[in-house]
Write a protein that holds these residues in place. Structure first.
Motif, mmCIF file in Angstrom:
data_model
loop_
_atom_site.group_PDB
_atom_site.id
_atom_site.type_symbol
_atom_site.label_atom_id
_atom_site.label_comp_id
_atom_site.label_asym_id
_atom_site.label_seq_id
_atom_site.Cartn_x
_atom_site.Cartn_y
_atom_site.Cartn_z
ATOM 1 N N SER A 27 1.317 20.180 4.418
ATOM 2 C CA SER A 27 0.317 19.141 4.613
ATOM 3 C C SER A 27 0.173 18.886 6.109
ATOM 4 C CB SER A 27 0.787 17.869 3.892
ATOM 5 O OG SER A 27 0.016 16.775 4.259
ATOM 6 N N ASP A 33 2.732 13.147 0.394
ATOM 7 C CA ASP A 33 1.342 12.836 0.063
ATOM 8 C C ASP A 33 1.205 11.718 -0.972
ATOM 9 O OD1 ASP A 33 0.277 14.675 1.837
ATOM 10 O OD2 ASP A 33 0.302 16.291 0.371
ATOM 11 N N PHE A 34 2.174 11.581 -1.877
ATOM 12 C CA PHE A 34 2.045 10.574 -2.929
ATOM 13 C C PHE A 34 2.064 9.143 -2.388
ATOM 14 C CE2 PHE A 34 6.682 10.993 -2.707
ATOM 15 C CZ PHE A 34 7.094 9.678 -2.758
ATOM 16 N N SER A 36 0.200 8.047 0.141
ATOM 17 C CA SER A 36 -1.157 7.679 0.568
ATOM 18 C C SER A 36 -1.949 7.113 -0.602
ATOM 19 C CB SER A 36 -1.897 8.907 1.098
ATOM 20 O OG SER A 36 -1.243 9.428 2.217
ATOM 21 N N VAL A 37 -2.826 6.169 -0.310
ATOM 22 C CA VAL A 37 -3.742 5.649 -1.315
ATOM 23 C C VAL A 37 -4.973 6.552 -1.314
ATOM 24 C CG1 VAL A 37 -5.200 3.701 -1.973
ATOM 25 C CG2 VAL A 37 -2.902 3.289 -1.049
ATOM 26 N N GLN A 38 -5.213 7.206 -2.444
ATOM 27 C CA GLN A 38 -6.345 8.122 -2.549
ATOM 28 C C GLN A 38 -7.654 7.364 -2.357
ATOM 29 O OE1 GLN A 38 -5.870 11.399 -2.667
ATOM 30 N NE2 GLN A 38 -3.668 10.959 -2.673
ATOM 31 N N GLY A 39 -8.530 7.905 -1.513
ATOM 32 C CA GLY A 39 -9.828 7.293 -1.258
ATOM 33 C C GLY A 39 -9.826 6.217 -0.192
ATOM 34 N N GLU A 42 -8.824 6.697 6.499
ATOM 35 C CA GLU A 42 -7.750 7.171 7.367
ATOM 36 C C GLU A 42 -7.373 6.052 8.345
ATOM 37 O OE1 GLU A 42 -5.913 10.061 7.652
ATOM 38 O OE2 GLU A 42 -6.810 10.593 5.729
ATOM 39 N N PRO A 77 -3.165 6.498 4.825
ATOM 40 C CA PRO A 77 -4.273 5.758 4.216
ATOM 41 C C PRO A 77 -3.753 4.698 3.241
ATOM 42 C CG PRO A 77 -4.767 8.101 4.223
ATOM 43 C CD PRO A 77 -3.328 7.950 4.659
#
Length: 176
Positions: A27, A33-34, A36-39, A42, A77
């Motif tokens: 990455s 990665d888990f 981060s809040v998707q959507g 940044e 994020p």
């Protein structure tokens, strides 16, 4: 062969470095990665370097030594973060703290005021000071550290970390 607390400290530092390098290859981030809040947008900065030259102890002890900390964390994020800090604890022992956290920006309508709360695993309080932190097992213990900060500029801040019944840590942060 018995592993000393200094050897454990360096093993932890090496392990954190290896995990970060392994994650960086899969990455463009060092944090998993888990987290981060998707959507979510940044963050404005990639990370933050923190330096603390002073800790105020609630109860003075002649055993207390100066506490100096350096930390680096990555902003994600959704106002999430992860990081690692290295410090000399209150008794002069080398210590480390690996953590995940949340940052709350624009407190009380003030863009400069923010709070953070981190939680993770700390290492460093070993004999004869293993009883100085709760839930300590062979130098390892869980920790939760809330802090309050004030942005001086777009990149610079001052922060106060609340160390429970032990005291307050004063630090400077530089976002990059």
């Amino acid at each position: 062969m018995q592993v000393t607390h200094i050897s454990r400290f360096f093993l932890i530092a090496f392990g954190c470095s290896c995990l970060s390098l392994a994650q960086a290859q899969t990455s463009n981030r060092f944090c998993p990665d888990f987290l981060s809040v998707q959507g979510a947008p940044e963050p404005a900065h990639r990370g933050e370097f923190t330096f603390s030259p002073y800790t105020h102890h609630w109860n003075h002890s002649t055993e207390h030594k100066p506490v100096v900390l350096v930390a680096i964390d990555e902003q994600l994020p959704g106002d999430r973060l992860c990081g690692v800090s290295f410090f000399s604890n209150s008794f002069g022992q080398p210590s480390a703290y690996v953590y995940l956290g949340l940052q709350y920006n624009h407190l009380m309508g003030m863009p400069e005021l923010f709070a953070k709360v981190t939680g993770g695993l700390m290492y460093g309080y070993v004999a004869p000071y293993e009883g100085k932190v709760p839930l300590n097992y062979k130098g390892f213990n869980p920790a939760i550290i809330p802090s309050l900060g004030y942005k001086l500029t777009q990149h610079d801040s001052v922060q106060v970390k609340f160390l429970g019944s032990a005291g307050l840590m004063f630090s400077y942060g530089r976002q990059f």
